[in-house]
Design a protein around this motif. Sequence first.
Motif, PDB file in Angstrom:
ATOM      1  N   LEU A 122       1.276 -10.176 -11.501  1.00  0.00           N
ATOM      2  CA  LEU A 122       0.207 -10.474 -10.550  1.00  0.00           C
ATOM      3  C   LEU A 122       0.712 -11.419  -9.464  1.00  0.00           C
ATOM      4  O   LEU A 122       0.478 -11.209  -8.263  1.00  0.00           O
ATOM      5  N   ASP A 123       1.409 -12.426  -9.884  1.00  0.00           N
ATOM      6  CA  ASP A 123       1.973 -13.415  -8.973  1.00  0.00           C
ATOM      7  C   ASP A 123       2.807 -12.720  -7.890  1.00  0.00           C
ATOM      8  O   ASP A 123       2.674 -12.987  -6.696  1.00  0.00           O
ATOM      9  N   ALA A 124       3.648 -11.789  -8.339  1.00  0.00           N
ATOM     10  CA  ALA A 124       4.547 -11.095  -7.410  1.00  0.00           C
ATOM     11  C   ALA A 124       3.747 -10.275  -6.394  1.00  0.00           C
ATOM     12  O   ALA A 124       4.068 -10.237  -5.208  1.00  0.00           O
ATOM     13  N   ARG A 125       2.673  -9.632  -6.846  1.00  0.00           N
ATOM     14  CA  ARG A 125       1.849  -8.828  -5.934  1.00  0.00           C
ATOM     15  C   ARG A 125       1.222  -9.689  -4.850  1.00  0.00           C
ATOM     16  O   ARG A 125       1.203  -9.327  -3.682  1.00  0.00           O
ATOM     17  N   VAL A 126       0.683 -10.846  -5.262  1.00  0.00           N
ATOM     18  CA  VAL A 126       0.001 -11.705  -4.287  1.00  0.00           C
ATOM     19  C   VAL A 126       1.024 -12.269  -3.297  1.00  0.00           C
ATOM     20  O   VAL A 126       0.780 -12.362  -2.095  1.00  0.00           O
ATOM     21  N   ARG A 127       2.170 -12.594  -3.816  1.00  0.00           N
ATOM     22  CA  ARG A 127       3.245 -13.133  -2.981  1.00  0.00           C
ATOM     23  C   ARG A 127       3.641 -12.106  -1.904  1.00  0.00           C
ATOM     24  O   ARG A 127       3.891 -12.466  -0.759  1.00  0.00           O
ATOM     25  N   ASP A 128       3.699 -10.843  -2.299  1.00  0.00           N
ATOM     26  CA  ASP A 128       4.059  -9.787  -1.356  1.00  0.00           C
ATOM     27  C   ASP A 128       3.103  -9.745  -0.175  1.00  0.00           C
ATOM     28  O   ASP A 128       3.515  -9.553   0.961  1.00  0.00           O
ATOM     29  N   VAL A 129       1.833  -9.914  -0.455  1.00  0.00           N
ATOM     30  CA  VAL A 129       0.825  -9.799   0.601  1.00  0.00           C
ATOM     31  C   VAL A 129       0.750 -11.068   1.446  1.00  0.00           C
ATOM     32  O   VAL A 129       0.647 -11.009   2.675  1.00  0.00           O
ATOM     33  N   THR A 130       0.838 -12.227   0.786  1.00  0.00           N
ATOM     34  CA  THR A 130       0.612 -13.476   1.536  1.00  0.00           C
ATOM     35  C   THR A 130       1.910 -14.052   2.078  1.00  0.00           C
ATOM     36  O   THR A 130       1.891 -14.882   2.983  1.00  0.00           O
ATOM     37  N   GLY A 131       3.031 -13.679   1.505  1.00  0.00           N
ATOM     38  CA  GLY A 131       4.315 -14.222   1.947  1.00  0.00           C
ATOM     39  C   GLY A 131       4.577 -15.632   1.456  1.00  0.00           C
ATOM     40  O   GLY A 131       5.595 -16.226   1.785  1.00  0.00           O
ATOM     41  N   VAL A 132       3.651 -16.198   0.698  1.00  0.00           N
ATOM     42  CA  VAL A 132       3.882 -17.545   0.151  1.00  0.00           C
ATOM     43  C   VAL A 132       3.581 -17.561  -1.352  1.00  0.00           C
ATOM     44  O   VAL A 132       2.975 -16.623  -1.889  1.00  0.00           O
ATOM     45  N   ASP A 133       3.983 -18.646  -1.990  1.00  0.00           N
ATOM     46  CA  ASP A 133       3.714 -18.819  -3.415  1.00  0.00           C
ATOM     47  C   ASP A 133       2.210 -18.956  -3.623  1.00  0.00           C
ATOM     48  O   ASP A 133       1.602 -19.896  -3.111  1.00  0.00           O
ATOM     49  N   PRO A 134       1.589 -18.055  -4.372  1.00  0.00           N
ATOM     50  CA  PRO A 134       0.137 -18.155  -4.548  1.00  0.00           C
ATOM     51  C   PRO A 134      -0.305 -19.332  -5.420  1.00  0.00           C
ATOM     52  O   PRO A 134      -1.487 -19.644  -5.476  1.00  0.00           O
ATOM     53  N   GLU A 135       0.648 -19.975  -6.066  1.00  0.00           N
ATOM     54  CA  GLU A 135       0.332 -21.110  -6.959  1.00  0.00           C
ATOM     55  C   GLU A 135      -0.846 -20.775  -7.868  1.00  0.00           C
ATOM     56  O   GLU A 135      -1.848 -21.479  -7.911  1.00  0.00           O
ATOM     57  N   MET A 136      -0.684 -19.702  -8.601  1.00  0.00           N
ATOM     58  CA  MET A 136      -1.719 -19.275  -9.539  1.00  0.00           C
ATOM     59  C   MET A 136      -1.928 -20.339 -10.602  1.00  0.00           C
ATOM     60  O   MET A 136      -0.966 -20.794 -11.215  1.00  0.00           O
ATOM     61  N   GLU A 196      -3.344 -21.664   9.917  1.00  0.00           N
ATOM     62  CA  GLU A 196      -3.710 -20.748  11.000  1.00  0.00           C
ATOM     63  C   GLU A 196      -4.954 -21.207  11.750  1.00  0.00           C
ATOM     64  O   GLU A 196      -5.342 -20.588  12.745  1.00  0.00           O
ATOM     65  N   GLY A 197      -5.594 -22.251  11.257  1.00  0.00           N
ATOM     66  CA  GLY A 197      -6.815 -22.747  11.885  1.00  0.00           C
ATOM     67  C   GLY A 197      -7.961 -21.731  11.826  1.00  0.00           C
ATOM     68  O   GLY A 197      -8.705 -21.561  12.788  1.00  0.00           O
ATOM     69  N   ARG A 198      -8.081 -21.015  10.711  1.00  0.00           N
ATOM     70  CA  ARG A 198      -9.170 -20.029  10.559  1.00  0.00           C
ATOM     71  C   ARG A 198     -10.050 -20.430   9.385  1.00  0.00           C
ATOM     72  O   ARG A 198      -9.640 -21.205   8.536  1.00  0.00           O
ATOM     73  N   PRO A 199     -11.266 -19.898   9.328  1.00  0.00           N
ATOM     74  CA  PRO A 199     -12.139 -20.237   8.196  1.00  0.00           C
ATOM     75  C   PRO A 199     -11.545 -19.696   6.883  1.00  0.00           C
ATOM     76  O   PRO A 199     -11.193 -18.510   6.827  1.00  0.00           O
ATOM     77  N   PRO A 200     -11.431 -20.523   5.856  1.00  0.00           N
ATOM     78  CA  PRO A 200     -10.780 -20.134   4.610  1.00  0.00           C
ATOM     79  C   PRO A 200     -11.375 -18.897   3.938  1.00  0.00           C
ATOM     80  O   PRO A 200     -10.640 -18.049   3.451  1.00  0.00           O
ATOM     81  N   ARG A 201     -12.674 -18.770   3.930  1.00  0.00           N
ATOM     82  CA  ARG A 201     -13.266 -17.610   3.242  1.00  0.00           C
ATOM     83  C   ARG A 201     -12.907 -16.316   3.951  1.00  0.00           C
ATOM     84  O   ARG A 201     -12.754 -15.265   3.324  1.00  0.00           O
ATOM     85  N   GLU A 202     -12.757 -16.434   5.285  1.00  0.00           N
ATOM     86  CA  GLU A 202     -12.364 -15.261   6.070  1.00  0.00           C
ATOM     87  C   GLU A 202     -10.934 -14.863   5.703  1.00  0.00           C
ATOM     88  O   GLU A 202     -10.629 -13.686   5.502  1.00  0.00           O
ATOM     89  N   VAL A 203     -10.046 -15.856   5.596  1.00  0.00           N
ATOM     90  CA  VAL A 203      -8.655 -15.586   5.207  1.00  0.00           C
ATOM     91  C   VAL A 203      -8.620 -14.973   3.810  1.00  0.00           C
ATOM     92  O   VAL A 203      -7.929 -13.982   3.569  1.00  0.00           O
ATOM     93  N   ALA A 204      -9.428 -15.549   2.924  1.00  0.00           N
ATOM     94  CA  ALA A 204      -9.483 -15.028   1.551  1.00  0.00           C
ATOM     95  C   ALA A 204      -9.911 -13.568   1.561  1.00  0.00           C
ATOM     96  O   ALA A 204      -9.312 -12.720   0.889  1.00  0.00           O
ATOM     97  N   ALA A 205     -10.925 -13.271   2.381  1.00  0.00           N
ATOM     98  CA  ALA A 205     -11.435 -11.897   2.436  1.00  0.00           C
ATOM     99  C   ALA A 205     -10.349 -10.943   2.933  1.00  0.00           C
ATOM    100  O   ALA A 205     -10.198  -9.827   2.408  1.00  0.00           O
ATOM    101  N   SER A 206      -9.570 -11.373   3.917  1.00  0.00           N
ATOM    102  CA  SER A 206      -8.557 -10.442   4.428  1.00  0.00           C
ATOM    103  C   SER A 206      -7.419 -10.258   3.422  1.00  0.00           C
ATOM    104  O   SER A 206      -6.839  -9.185   3.329  1.00  0.00           O
ATOM    105  N   ILE A 207      -7.129 -11.306   2.642  1.00  0.00           N
ATOM    106  CA  ILE A 207      -6.106 -11.148   1.590  1.00  0.00           C
ATOM    107  C   ILE A 207      -6.602 -10.148   0.547  1.00  0.00           C
ATOM    108  O   ILE A 207      -5.902  -9.214   0.164  1.00  0.00           O
ATOM    109  N   VAL A 208      -7.843 -10.360   0.119  1.00  0.00           N
ATOM    110  CA  VAL A 208      -8.420  -9.493  -0.919  1.00  0.00           C
ATOM    111  C   VAL A 208      -8.414  -8.040  -0.461  1.00  0.00           C
ATOM    112  O   VAL A 208      -8.167  -7.116  -1.243  1.00  0.00           O
ATOM    113  N   GLU A 209      -8.668  -7.847   0.831  1.00  0.00           N
ATOM    114  CA  GLU A 209      -8.705  -6.490   1.354  1.00  0.00           C
ATOM    115  C   GLU A 209      -7.337  -5.827   1.277  1.00  0.00           C
ATOM    116  O   GLU A 209      -7.216  -4.651   0.949  1.00  0.00           O
ATOM    117  N   LYS A 210      -6.295  -6.600   1.593  1.00  0.00           N
ATOM    118  CA  LYS A 210      -4.942  -6.029   1.610  1.00  0.00           C
ATOM    119  C   LYS A 210      -4.334  -5.877   0.220  1.00  0.00           C
ATOM    120  O   LYS A 210      -3.416  -5.098   0.009  1.00  0.00           O
TER     121      LYS A 210
END
Length: 544
Positions: free
Chosen positions: A8-22, A45-59
């Motif tokens: 799971l860690d590896a999958r999230v890392r692929d999408v976000t490019g950073v350590d997800p610190e699960m 990125e100076g964006r609303p966190p829930r919005e960023v979360a939503a775009s991660i979840v989508e990808k």
Amino acid sequence: MQSLPALLDARVRDVTGVDPEMRPATKPQFGHFQSNVALRLAKQEGRPPREVAASIVEKLDVSDLCEPLEIAGPGFINFRIRADVLAHSATALLEDPNRGLNRSEQPQRVVIDYSAPNVAKQMHVGHLRSTIIGDCFHRVLKALGHEVIPQNHIGDWGRQFGMLVEQILDEDLDPSTLDLASAEALYQRANAHLKADEEFATRSRDRVVKLQAGDDETLRIWQQLIDVSLAGFNATYDRMNVLLTNEHLAGESTYNDDLPRVCDDLESRGIAVVDDGALVVFVPGFNAPAIIRNQRGGYGYATTDLAAIRRRVGELDADRIIYVVGAPQTFHFEQVFAVARMAGYLPEGVTAEHVGFGQVLGADGKKFSTREGTAVSLNVLLDMAEAEAAPNVALAAIKYADLSSGLQKDYTFDAERMVQTTGDTGPYLQYAHARVCQILRRAEAEGYGYGAVTVLDEPAEQTLALLLSRFGEIVDEVAVTLQPHKLCGYLYDLAGALAHFYEVCPVLKSEGEVRSSRLALCAATKLVLGTGLDLLGIDAPERM
Ligand code: ARG
């Protein structure tokens, strides 16, 4: 097997490019893991966190592993591994001929230098730690498919043999009648004699020359001292249930003929130079040179270790060399490794690691020693623990205490605490194993069969299955980092998760598929506990 969290860690890392610190979720309703990766990225990125979360979840496509993802609070992402995925992974473990371990795809030849007691001296607490820790590395690396070559670098050569042989002749002793304790007493008498008597000191020095020249009588007595010492060491190895045998002996004397060659080689290539009558190697970054031949022409501990490296690489064909020796010898090994690199004895592709370890402290928090201030012998420690518990439990107590805190740390030898079957102890893990065996025995007696893990509705079952899936990864980590406390901590958590599971999930009193699934989960846990204890060198009893 790949652990589910790692996958799971590896999958999230692929999408976000950073350590997800699960992180493990703090409450069951948050799922199994939580990541704050969206919060961190949002800040950047100076964006609303829930919005960023939503775009991660989508990808992120993890539908094969997880329930639909949830965004919680300010923008945490919650992950819940699917129950069927967990069940499948626990069943796979149960059927895995490798017991959940990942056999290495690139097996190495690994020399492990451990135990290494000294002739005519009892093994002391330092040798206890070296023997236990080295044996654990031996078991772990072997289980992963590496070729392990243990080397017991016993101290069987040196100036002390001059006085030992002279003292034997003076006392008209038959050395074959000695045991290790009386050999050590002889050592002390010889030492005192040496200090008090100039003439004896001269004879002892001459005797060293005779030993080196291969004088028959001297060699015979020397060999007898070795034989009685080995009998003592082997008795202790038996008692400790370690894998070392005579086959692994490669004492200091093994390298005698190599010592002048090493010196000549280093001198002829300009790596060693004569300085003040001694042959030395100046190593960049070290404040003192390595002395490889002293002013009197004698060779020392470092020269022997250089010769040993040369053989371990040249003849034993090692890819990795591990030294399990007390932390006070750190400087020695760093310097020897550096010289060996300069000389090409240790080529680039071969790694050499010194695993230092701390001291064993008495209950008073001071260095463990007898009332007379001398080092405590290893057998005395074993006796102390056996006074509190049966031998296999006492041994588990000692080994676990030795391995379960960071190796570099000192640890307190508190026999009474170490043998408890509660708390973070070896006997607690043995007990957890025996208890799960008992449940499986009872199930068998009742005629309850089991095959696969199929139902995992309860959080306690899921926690257990998740932990089980991590076993292989934890052992891999120990093989790389040489930190057995990671495995100890994991097994302790596993035993805790098992205890919690019993509390909330009846096994024998449940029915049908739930019962058979729970029994299979018990069997998988037994497998991992048993295998893990075995890797630590600890006996996993079926009954206690
Ligand atoms: N005999 C030594 C001692 O008791 C330990 C030897 C460790 N191994 C080595 N290759 N130097 O301290």
